[in-house]
Motif scaffolding. Structure first.
Motif, short mmCIF file in Angstrom:
data_model
loop_
_atom_site.label_atom_id
_atom_site.label_comp_id
_atom_site.label_asym_id
_atom_site.label_seq_id
_atom_site.Cartn_x
_atom_site.Cartn_y
_atom_site.Cartn_z
N HIS A 260 0.83 -1.21 0.00
CA HIS A 260 0.00 0.00 0.00
C HIS A 260 0.86 1.26 0.00
O HIS A 260 0.47 2.29 -0.56
CB HIS A 260 -0.92 0.01 1.22
N GLU A 261 2.04 1.20 0.63
CA GLU A 261 2.85 2.41 0.79
C GLU A 261 4.10 2.45 -0.09
O GLU A 261 4.58 3.52 -0.43
CB GLU A 261 3.31 2.56 2.26
N LYS A 262 4.64 1.28 -0.48
CA LYS A 262 5.96 1.25 -1.13
C LYS A 262 5.95 0.43 -2.41
O LYS A 262 5.10 -0.43 -2.62
CB LYS A 262 7.00 0.68 -0.16
N VAL A 263 6.95 0.72 -3.24
CA VAL A 263 7.24 -0.06 -4.44
C VAL A 263 8.70 -0.49 -4.36
O VAL A 263 9.60 0.36 -4.22
CB VAL A 263 6.99 0.75 -5.73
N PHE A 264 8.97 -1.80 -4.44
CA PHE A 264 10.33 -2.32 -4.40
C PHE A 264 10.73 -2.73 -5.81
O PHE A 264 10.07 -3.55 -6.45
CB PHE A 264 10.40 -3.53 -3.46
N LEU A 265 11.83 -2.16 -6.29
CA LEU A 265 12.36 -2.48 -7.61
C LEU A 265 13.81 -2.92 -7.43
O LEU A 265 14.72 -2.10 -7.34
CB LEU A 265 12.30 -1.28 -8.55
N GLY A 266 14.02 -4.24 -7.35
CA GLY A 266 15.37 -4.71 -7.08
C GLY A 266 15.84 -4.22 -5.72
O GLY A 266 15.20 -4.48 -4.69
N ASP A 267 16.92 -3.44 -5.71
CA ASP A 267 17.46 -2.89 -4.47
C ASP A 267 16.89 -1.50 -4.16
O ASP A 267 17.21 -0.94 -3.11
CB ASP A 267 19.00 -2.80 -4.56
N ASP A 268 16.08 -0.94 -5.05
CA ASP A 268 15.52 0.39 -4.83
C ASP A 268 14.14 0.31 -4.18
O ASP A 268 13.36 -0.61 -4.45
CB ASP A 268 15.39 1.14 -6.17
N ALA A 335 -2.92 4.16 -6.74
CA ALA A 335 -3.96 3.63 -5.87
C ALA A 335 -4.51 2.29 -6.31
O ALA A 335 -4.92 1.48 -5.48
CB ALA A 335 -5.12 4.63 -5.77
N ASP A 336 -4.52 2.00 -7.62
CA ASP A 336 -5.20 0.82 -8.14
C ASP A 336 -4.25 -0.11 -8.88
O ASP A 336 -3.11 0.25 -9.21
CB ASP A 336 -6.34 1.24 -9.07
N ALA A 337 -4.76 -1.29 -9.17
CA ALA A 337 -4.04 -2.28 -9.97
C ALA A 337 -4.99 -2.84 -11.02
O ALA A 337 -6.18 -3.03 -10.75
CB ALA A 337 -3.50 -3.39 -9.10
N TRP A 338 -4.44 -3.14 -12.21
CA TRP A 338 -5.27 -3.63 -13.31
C TRP A 338 -4.57 -4.81 -13.98
O TRP A 338 -3.35 -4.82 -14.15
CB TRP A 338 -5.48 -2.53 -14.37
N PHE A 339 -5.37 -5.82 -14.33
CA PHE A 339 -4.90 -6.95 -15.10
C PHE A 339 -5.32 -6.74 -16.54
O PHE A 339 -6.51 -6.64 -16.84
CB PHE A 339 -5.48 -8.25 -14.53
#
Length: 510
Positions: A260-268, A335-339
């Motif tokens: 909900h709060e973060k996005v992890f991209l590899g080490d970032d 806020a949202d996710a889509w397939f």
């Protein structure tokens, strides 16, 4: 001079047994190199003989000294010598697996008959090719299945020991019976599964617009519910992505985690609210343990086990899960996710003329007319809209507004029927029954585990051929006394159910 003296175990015993062990392992690795060619080329309809081995990326012909099984892949570190493109680890694994398999056949059967060991090597080589092709393409080529039936019958005639028979005629009888029982059992299951589970309900967002082209079904994006995605133990949804596109950059082959709060991209680590757009193509989903480690959350094995149990209970209670297959195209905003599913080719839906797509449509639009609140049914032979009927070939484009659609699906294909028939031709009907039960149990365990780990969904398409292959291999290496006990129990079941006469004695005098 006949063939039997050549393969007489007494003649082979003149050379140390473990010399032959090494030779069978080396021979297996060499065959594994050829099996890799079959696995790559057969689904594409290419010759497995010509052209010679070459890099699939730059088409550079591979010289013999760079085509040494196992050694070359390790020496080049899994890369092409000419262009530096990565060569899949599958090539190394298939060569190693085939080498170990051939060695196992010699150690198990070499003291009885070298020819018997070679026949089992041939069968297991076919199982390996079928397994890897079915995993990737959901098909088993006729060269493996129909060819396997023919070769199995011929081998049964040449080596009656393959079925424990005293004569070629008796061995041939067992081979034909095994092929008939193998194909018949799986075909019966296929037909029953089609009746019971031959439909897939595709839930869409309200008033979704679905487009039918001449060759495919185009389904609109579906909004995802976060509670169906996030792992309980980590509060994160994570996967390995083939490709990731952000507003300012594009990344490949990277691990992605979203909470909900973060996005992890590899080490970032990025702020989710500050990441307005992210698109990704999924390679595989991460396990709960991998997801927790990515999110920096410490979880105990007990917590992971409890999460697995809760997921299993959700499945048994019928709680619906979002089906996100590997290769899914996902889009995220702040806020949202889509397939965003790709187009679904009709050839993947219509296996037979009776298969049909059905829905209750709010609106249907073709070049002929516009309909409101009608039932739509599309099969390869007929398009029926309300009371109107059309030839599908005359309707190249159709738009449908609906909330739900029912698609046809197959639990297994005819390739599995022919595959089990081939196994029966080699191993007999008793091995077929064992393979059916063992493969069903193995497939159920794997399927439930994948669902519980959120790497699959109820109704997901899984190849069945690999489970049949593993079960057949297990039968081959099963100790003789366990095979005999299994056969005796089958005969006892036949006597109790159908009054089939029992043999004069049980295995090992039981």
């Amino acid at each position: 001079m006949g063939i039997e003296p050549i393969f007489d175990s007494r003649n082979w015993a003149a050379v140390p047994f473990h010399f032959w062990s090494l030779l069978f392992f080396v021979l297996g690795c060499m065959w594994g190199s050829f099996l890799n060619v079959c696995i790559y080329r057969m689904p594409l309809g290419q010759s497995v003989v010509t052209p010679p081995s070459h890099c699939p990326h730059c088409n550079h012909s591979i010289p013999w000294y760079l085509n040494i099984p196992l050694v070359t892949w390790l020496y080049l570190r899994g890369k092409c010598k000419n262009c530096g493109a990565p060569i899949s680890v599958r090539y190394f694994l298939v060569e190693l697996l085939t080498g170990i398999t051939f060695l196992g056949c010699w150690l198990m059967f070499g003291d009885r008959s070298a020819l018997l060991a070679l026949i089992y090597c041939l069968l297991l080589a076919g199982l390996i090719v079928a397994t890897f092709i079915d995993f990737e393409h959901f098909i088993i080529p006729d060269e493996i299945t129909i060819g396997g039936i023919v070769v199995g019958i011929l081998c049964s005639f040449a080596v009656p020991m393959l079925h424990g028979a005293q004569s070629p005629a008796a061995s041939m009888k067992e081979s034909f019976l095994g092929a008939l029982v193998g194909g018949g059992l799986i075909y019966g299951i296929l037909r029953g599964g089609k009746i019971l589970f031959g439909k897939l309900n595709l839930d869409l967002d309200p008033c979704s617009r679905v487009v039918f082209t001449e060759t495919a079904l185009l389904v609109p994006p579906k909004r995802l519910l976060w509670e169906q995605l996030l792992q309980r133990t980590s509060g994160c949804f994570a996967f390995h992505a083939e490709k990731v596109e952000l507003a300012d950059r594009c990344l490949r082959d990277i691990v992605v985690g979203i909470s909900h709060e973060k996005v992890f991209l590899g080490d970032d680590t990025l702020d989710r609210a500050a990441t307005p757009h992210l698109e990704a193509v999924v390679d595989r989903y991460l396990s709960p343990h991998e997801t927790a480690r990515l999110a920096g959350v410490r979880v105990t094995p007990l917590q992971l086990f409890a999460d697995w149990i809760r997921s299993l209970f959700d499945l048994l209670r019928g709680r619906r899960k979002t089906h996100l297959p590997p290769g899914a195209h996902l889009v995220f905003d702040s806020a949202d996710a889509w397939f965003c599913p790709d187009q679904i080719p009709f050839e993947d839906l219509f296996y037979r003329k009776s298969d049909a797509i059905r829905c209750e449509a709010r609106l249907v639009k073709t070049q002929f007319d516009v309909w409101s609140d009608v039932t739509l049914r599309l099969s390869p032979a007929e398009l029926k809209i309300g009371e109107s009927s059309y030839n599908p070939e005359t309707v190249p484009h159709m738009e449908v507004v609906t909330d739900k659609m029912t698609l046809p699906r197959e639990a297994m294909g005819l390739g599995d029927v022919k595959f089990m028939a081939a196994i029966g031709a080699f191993l007999g009907w008793q091995a077929v029954v064992f393979s059916l039960m063992a493969s069903s149990l193995l497939g159920a365990v794997v399927g439930v585990t994948l669902i519980a780990l959120k790497r699959g969904a109820l109704g997901s398409r899984l190849p069945y051929g690999p489970y049949i292959a593993v079960a057949a291999a297990l039968w081959i290496f099963l100790p003789a006394y366990l095979q005999e006990a299994w056969i005796w129990n089958l005969r006892m079941a036949g006597y109790l159910l159908f009054r089939i006469p029992l043999p004069e004695s049980s295995p090992h005098g039981m």
